[in-house]
Design a protein around this motif. Sequence first.
Motif, PDB file in Angstrom:
ATOM      1  N   LEU A   1       0.828  -1.210   0.000  1.00 21.88           N
ATOM      2  CA  LEU A   1       0.000   0.000   0.000  1.00 21.88           C
ATOM      3  C   LEU A   1       0.861   1.258   0.000  1.00 21.88           C
ATOM      4  O   LEU A   1       0.336   2.361   0.106  1.00 21.88           O
ATOM      5  N   LYS A   2       2.176   1.083  -0.138  1.00 18.64           N
ATOM      6  CA  LYS A   2       3.073   2.249  -0.124  1.00 18.64           C
ATOM      7  C   LYS A   2       2.955   3.058  -1.409  1.00 18.64           C
ATOM      8  O   LYS A   2       3.118   4.270  -1.393  1.00 18.64           O
ATOM      9  N   ASN A   3       2.686   2.372  -2.505  1.00 22.64           N
ATOM     10  CA  ASN A   3       2.732   3.033  -3.815  1.00 22.64           C
ATOM     11  C   ASN A   3       1.363   3.090  -4.491  1.00 22.64           C
ATOM     12  O   ASN A   3       1.229   2.813  -5.684  1.00 22.64           O
ATOM     13  N   LEU A   4       0.361   3.449  -3.716  1.00 22.76           N
ATOM     14  CA  LEU A   4      -0.986   3.587  -4.284  1.00 22.76           C
ATOM     15  C   LEU A   4      -1.015   4.774  -5.241  1.00 22.76           C
ATOM     16  O   LEU A   4      -0.368   5.797  -4.991  1.00 22.76           O
ATOM     17  N   PRO A   5      -1.792   4.673  -6.307  1.00 16.79           N
ATOM     18  CA  PRO A   5      -1.918   5.835  -7.205  1.00 16.79           C
ATOM     19  C   PRO A   5      -2.624   6.987  -6.500  1.00 16.79           C
ATOM     20  O   PRO A   5      -3.442   6.778  -5.599  1.00 16.79           O
ATOM     21  N   ASP A   6      -2.281   8.192  -6.912  1.00 17.32           N
ATOM     22  CA  ASP A   6      -2.917   9.375  -6.321  1.00 17.32           C
ATOM     23  C   ASP A   6      -4.424   9.315  -6.579  1.00 17.32           C
ATOM     24  O   ASP A   6      -4.874   8.918  -7.650  1.00 17.32           O
ATOM     25  N   GLY A   7      -5.206   9.708  -5.557  1.00 19.97           N
ATOM     26  CA  GLY A   7      -6.655   9.697  -5.714  1.00 19.97           C
ATOM     27  C   GLY A   7      -7.284   8.358  -5.394  1.00 19.97           C
ATOM     28  O   GLY A   7      -8.395   8.060  -5.857  1.00 19.97           O
ATOM     29  N   SER A   8      -6.596   7.527  -4.591  1.00 23.85           N
ATOM     30  CA  SER A   8      -7.124   6.202  -4.255  1.00 23.85           C
ATOM     31  C   SER A   8      -8.112   6.271  -3.097  1.00 23.85           C
ATOM     32  O   SER A   8      -7.938   7.041  -2.147  1.00 23.85           O
ATOM     33  N   ILE A   9      -9.139   5.445  -3.174  1.00 27.62           N
ATOM     34  CA  ILE A   9     -10.042   5.227  -2.043  1.00 27.62           C
ATOM     35  C   ILE A   9      -9.946   3.751  -1.691  1.00 27.62           C
ATOM     36  O   ILE A   9     -10.249   2.882  -2.507  1.00 27.62           O
ATOM     37  N   LEU A  10      -9.459   3.479  -0.464  1.00 27.12           N
ATOM     38  CA  LEU A  10      -9.244   2.096  -0.043  1.00 27.12           C
ATOM     39  C   LEU A  10     -10.561   1.464   0.382  1.00 27.12           C
ATOM     40  O   LEU A  10     -11.283   2.013   1.215  1.00 27.12           O
ATOM     41  N   VAL A  11     -10.858   0.311  -0.186  1.00 25.09           N
ATOM     42  CA  VAL A  11     -12.065  -0.447   0.145  1.00 25.09           C
ATOM     43  C   VAL A  11     -11.613  -1.808   0.663  1.00 25.09           C
ATOM     44  O   VAL A  11     -10.855  -2.510  -0.004  1.00 25.09           O
ATOM     45  N   ALA A  12     -12.068  -2.164   1.871  1.00 24.74           N
ATOM     46  CA  ALA A  12     -11.617  -3.429   2.463  1.00 24.74           C
ATOM     47  C   ALA A  12     -12.651  -3.938   3.453  1.00 24.74           C
ATOM     48  O   ALA A  12     -13.533  -3.195   3.892  1.00 24.74           O
ATOM     49  N   TYR A  13     -12.526  -5.205   3.793  1.00 24.31           N
ATOM     50  CA  TYR A  13     -13.365  -5.733   4.879  1.00 24.31           C
ATOM     51  C   TYR A  13     -12.990  -4.996   6.155  1.00 24.31           C
ATOM     52  O   TYR A  13     -13.831  -4.546   6.907  1.00 24.31           O
ATOM     53  N   ASP A  14     -11.701  -4.857   6.379  1.00 23.50           N
ATOM     54  CA  ASP A  14     -11.167  -4.075   7.492  1.00 23.50           C
ATOM     55  C   ASP A  14      -9.735  -3.724   7.129  1.00 23.50           C
ATOM     56  O   ASP A  14      -9.113  -4.401   6.314  1.00 23.50           O
ATOM     57  N   LEU A  15      -9.208  -2.672   7.693  1.00 25.80           N
ATOM     58  CA  LEU A  15      -7.810  -2.307   7.472  1.00 25.80           C
ATOM     59  C   LEU A  15      -7.021  -2.675   8.715  1.00 25.80           C
ATOM     60  O   LEU A  15      -7.326  -2.205   9.810  1.00 25.80           O
TER      61      LEU A  15
END
Length: 552
Positions: free
Chosen positions: A147-161
């Motif tokens: 998750l270090k190099n996510l593209p700019d403008g990302s919205i993280l969707v997960a069961y849980d972080l």
Amino acid sequence: MVIKGIPVSEGIGLGRAVVIKESEYTIKKTKIEDTGAELRRFLDSIEKAKEQIRKIKAATQESLGEKNAMIFDAHLLILDDPEFVSMVKGKIEEGINAEFAIDESARFFENILLSLEDEYMRERANDIKDVALRLIRILNGEEQIDLKNLPDGSILVAYDLTPSQTAQINKQNVRGFVTEKGGKTSHTAIIARTYEIPAVVGVEDIVNSVKDGDFLIVDGYEGFVYVNPEEDLIKEYEKKLVEEKRRKEELKSFLYVESKTQDGKRIKLFANIAHIEEIDAALKNGAEGIGLFRTEFLFMDRSQPPSEDEQFEVYKTVLEKMEDKPVIIRTLDVGGDKNISYLNIDKEENPFLGYRAIRLCLGNKELFKTQLRALLRASIYGKLKIMFPMITCIDEVYQAKWIIQEAKEELKKENISYSQNIEIGIMIETPAAAVISDVLAKEVDFFSIGTNDLIQYTLAVDRTNDKVSYLYNPLHPAILRLIKMTVENAHKRGIEVGVCGEIASNQEFVPVLIGLGVDELSVNPSKILNVKKKILQTSYEEENLCIKELLN
């Protein structure tokens, strides 16, 4: 598509979904001839896992503080656990491949923990699962989720972080968090507020409803998540985002302005916090102190109470971070809506009127004294004030102060230092406390009005009950009279009054509280500058005159 969840971090986020789905493994059982080589392979994976976890822990400690990094100590302990390691070794020596041996051993311990009644212990099954998955990925030569190099403008969707995931995030590139699991005090919620990232949690089946690249709008105010919305809605939220940024920039201009009314009445602005990680946000927004540090979260989600040393480290850190600014730490306030399994509190028909807060502490003297000893020890590191919740009579104050005195005598005998200038205060959150505030003011150094409970108890209204919530009225004359009485009685004895309930941050009610004569408002860190702006726009004399006319 629009989905409703729980808003836990304010703001608006627009961006593309990055969906985090844990890999589904089908681990095959294979026969191993060279068990010695397979054992070395397993032991090597443990060392590599330890190295990864130590790096993640260090990164977490640097970005989010010691408390958030402690979770990784548990992961390291699992890797060193003799029962877990010996079970895996035993299976490998029987000729089973390391991946299958790890998976089978982990499932064995997971099932034991999941069978327990204690919620904290059941949750530890996830730690074993995480560690086992890490080992299997290492053995398979797979990279961990990056998750270090996510593209700019990302919205993280997960069961849980998980903590290990949030530790890697480059917050500059993330526009929002959306998770299926969690509430207002979950790890995701705390991190989102710390990073000031809009977040909505408790969104049912979001991982399966959204795919990578979907355009999302995250409304951290209302709790809505829009999936691939129409262009008109995107434009509407883009305008809201521009307005939000403009408003934030405007509020920054108030950061170094003294908090006082148009006619010069000084109103102190403090922050309400529940976690160490929130201190940075409080200071960033110009908090003059901590008006309420909720200690109950130290006691929740665990199988036994925190030790004196553990509490001491937390209180010490808060005081050190706030330097010479006052820090009001509220003693344990559980019961009612905040039950703790290991305290074995009997189920009550009306828990909000039952065994809770100061009543519970006085009935569990050793638990209470442990907390007070930790607070006293930490007091030399800053400007500590101790506050007791839900006081209804003077005897409760006498008993609590007596236990503080006992703790002081014990520390003195042990040659442990503590400050001689600790102020003791109480919450005014029951009608009884407000009515006898003249008597209580003789025994304490400050009052803090907890308006949430005061309104609920005075008006006999459960604000979460839709059928009667319309009766929950902070401007009811009875509430105003109780606050006015409390302020007047406090000022006669030369002590200050703060308000730490929700109405302290409500733009509609701030002028009313000022007119009633309160000295301090304590609010969520993100609300501080909004409230300061309102204070600067308010005339104390005008509001005070309005209050007199209204109540007479």
